[in-house]
Design a protein around this motif. Structure first.
Motif, PDB file in Angstrom:
ATOM      1  N   GLY A 160       0.813  -1.210   0.000  1.00 40.89           N
ATOM      2  CA  GLY A 160       0.000   0.000   0.000  1.00 40.89           C
ATOM      3  C   GLY A 160       0.842   1.254   0.000  1.00 40.89           C
ATOM      4  N   GLU A 171       1.129   4.104  -2.878  1.00 37.65           N
ATOM      5  CA  GLU A 171       0.958   5.514  -2.523  1.00 37.65           C
ATOM      6  C   GLU A 171       2.103   6.353  -3.072  1.00 37.65           C
ATOM      7  N   TRP A 194      -9.469  -4.393   1.726  1.00 41.16           N
ATOM      8  CA  TRP A 194     -10.090  -3.062   1.804  1.00 41.16           C
ATOM      9  C   TRP A 194     -11.608  -3.172   1.660  1.00 41.16           C
ATOM     10  N   HIS A 221     -11.503   4.466   6.035  1.00 44.19           N
ATOM     11  CA  HIS A 221     -10.942   3.497   5.095  1.00 44.19           C
ATOM     12  C   HIS A 221     -10.548   4.145   3.777  1.00 44.19           C
ATOM     13  N   TYR A 222     -11.018   5.357   3.537  1.00 44.89           N
ATOM     14  CA  TYR A 222     -10.574   6.144   2.395  1.00 44.89           C
ATOM     15  C   TYR A 222      -9.427   7.075   2.800  1.00 44.89           C
ATOM     16  N   VAL A 239      -5.957   4.329   4.580  1.00 41.52           N
ATOM     17  CA  VAL A 239      -5.386   3.141   3.943  1.00 41.52           C
ATOM     18  C   VAL A 239      -4.411   3.569   2.855  1.00 41.52           C
ATOM     19  N   VAL A 265      -4.963   3.657  -1.398  1.00 48.08           N
ATOM     20  CA  VAL A 265      -6.377   3.396  -1.672  1.00 48.08           C
ATOM     21  C   VAL A 265      -6.800   3.926  -3.047  1.00 48.08           C
ATOM     22  N   SER A 266      -6.225   5.022  -3.492  1.00 45.88           N
ATOM     23  CA  SER A 266      -6.587   5.556  -4.814  1.00 45.88           C
ATOM     24  C   SER A 266      -6.202   4.564  -5.906  1.00 45.88           C
ATOM     25  N   LEU A 307      -5.943   1.308  -5.486  1.00 45.82           N
ATOM     26  CA  LEU A 307      -6.828   0.152  -5.352  1.00 45.82           C
ATOM     27  C   LEU A 307      -8.172   0.416  -6.018  1.00 45.82           C
TER      28      LEU A 307
END
Length: 224
Positions: free
Chosen positions: A33, A37, A78, A113-114, A117, A120-121, A123
């Protein structure tokens, strides 16, 4: 990721039975992750994941056969975490009796969770491009909408099931896309997105509560 890479095995090489193995999986997913990022999915490699996790590439391969399997596991986790967060605020568990309050609780449960994490973008972007992940997202969406519809029905019991499910789907779409805008795409205007979200949320809830009262009144009027 290309469709070719998406066809590679998505699962772990082995399911860890000991605490150490479970922790290693967690470290690998956290590292992946963070790498997503930093450099995005295009630059993600097993070597970069392994280095960030403090492992050799061979050590990584003991748990995952390729980087696609790591991304699949990260995305799966996620989605499951979001479902679990929504399940945890169901009125049956919290005792909430107010629809507006419940919708706010759902939003606040999902929001971290947005926000927190790593990657996340990336994912979110990969969910629609990998058929296996798209199928998983669809499956989780069905479960999430079911949870929301059941919760909504318990708070507005005179509204029919189809209306509750439509409300659940609308809520899922609203929360997801406004969180993307407020947190990932346009954080400078996050406060404005939150304000507009509250207005939309209140409008949806008010409409359903009015429907509930009309249906309740109609049912009472039919009683002898």
């Amino acid at each position: 990721m290309s469709s070719k890479s998406a066809l590679k095995p998505a699962g772990t090489r082995r399911v860890p039975q000991q605490e150490r193995g479970v922790k290693t999986i967690e470290v690998i997913l956290q590292a992946a992750g963070q790498e997503i990022e930093r450099g995005g999915l295009a630059k993600l490699t097993t070597k970069r994941i392994a280095t960030a996790a403090g492992l050799s590439v061979g050590g990584l391969y003991e748990y995952f056969p390729n980087k696609e399997a790591v991304v699949h596991a990260l995305a799966s986790r996620w989605l499951e975490q979001i479902k679990d967060a929504i399940a945890a605020v169901h009125p049956a568990k919290t005792g909430c009796q107010d629809l507006v309050r419940y919708l706010t609780m759902v939003f606040e449960a999902v929001k971290p969770h947005y926000q927190q994490v790593p990657g996340v973008s990336g994912l979110i972007s990969v969910l629609s491009s990998v058929p296996e992940l798209q199928a998983l997202e669809d499956e989780i969406d069905v479960q999430v909408n079911g949870l929301l519809a059941d919760a909504i029905a318990s708070l507005v019991p005179h509204v029919d099931a189809a209306q509750c499910m439509t409300m659940a789907r609308a809520l899922t779409i609203l929360d997801h896309y406004l969180l993307i805008e407020a947190i990932l795409r346009d954080p400078a205007n996050a406060a404005l997105y939150d304000e507009h979200h509250r207005v939309c949320q209140y409008a949806l809830a008010t409409n359903l509560m009015l429907m509930n009262e009309r249906a309740r009144a109609a049912a009472l009027a039919k009683q002898p």
